[in-house]
Design a protein around this motif. Sequence first.
Motif, short mmCIF file in Angstrom:
data_model
loop_
_atom_site.label_atom_id
_atom_site.label_comp_id
_atom_site.label_asym_id
_atom_site.label_seq_id
_atom_site.Cartn_x
_atom_site.Cartn_y
_atom_site.Cartn_z
N ARG A 1 32.72 52.20 32.32
CA ARG A 1 34.47 51.21 32.20
C ARG A 1 33.74 49.92 32.55
NH1 ARG A 1 37.31 53.30 36.83
NH2 ARG A 1 38.24 50.93 36.16
N GLU B 1 30.44 52.90 35.37
CA GLU B 1 30.37 52.88 33.85
C GLU B 1 30.73 54.03 33.52
OE1 GLU B 1 28.77 50.86 32.11
OE2 GLU B 1 27.60 49.67 33.08
N ASP C 1 34.15 42.89 36.66
CA ASP C 1 33.58 44.53 36.44
C ASP C 1 32.46 44.99 36.60
OD1 ASP C 1 32.12 42.47 36.55
OD2 ASP C 1 30.51 42.40 34.91
N ARG D 1 34.34 46.65 30.36
CA ARG D 1 34.68 45.00 30.50
C ARG D 1 34.02 44.38 30.62
NH1 ARG D 1 37.74 46.17 36.18
NH2 ARG D 1 39.62 47.44 35.53
#
Length: 162
Positions: free
Chosen positions: A26, A24, A20, A30
């Motif tokens: 994403r 951001e 992760d 995640r």
Amino acid sequence: MNQGEDPRWPYLSPSFVAWDWVPEPRAGLRRLLLPATAAHARPLARTNAVLDVLEGLDAAMRAMEDDALLLITEAYRRGASWAQIAGRLGRSKQTVHQRYQNRVGAAQTEKLLLADLAHAHGKARRIYEHGGSPDDRARATAFLRRHPRPRQSRRPGAGGSQ
């Protein structure tokens, strides 16, 4: 070389501890999708974790598509042009118009909206009847005053039981 042996794959996989650590938004997605034990699992379990994340991602993408449709419908009903909507989505007017024009006024879109309203009504009713934080109770009370019960569609076949 098998992808399992490729040194990039652990980083690209949910089985890697820092999966992760990407930009951001994403990273947030995640974190929501990642099973807590995926990074410490055996290889077979890691494969299942990857497949579980893939399944969760598909569900999230469908949910985001539904939300996009409802937001586009709302914007269009409030007078936004296809060009304005497309600009906010970073796409061409033609692409957005072709993808959404027939769905904005469709019975299926209204059915989705009514299902969301019914779900929100049920949640507000549970909070109102069984308690919650003061903020949640205030929101539930305001919601129930505005929406005493879920409305049925005014369009035949768009809502309610069939």
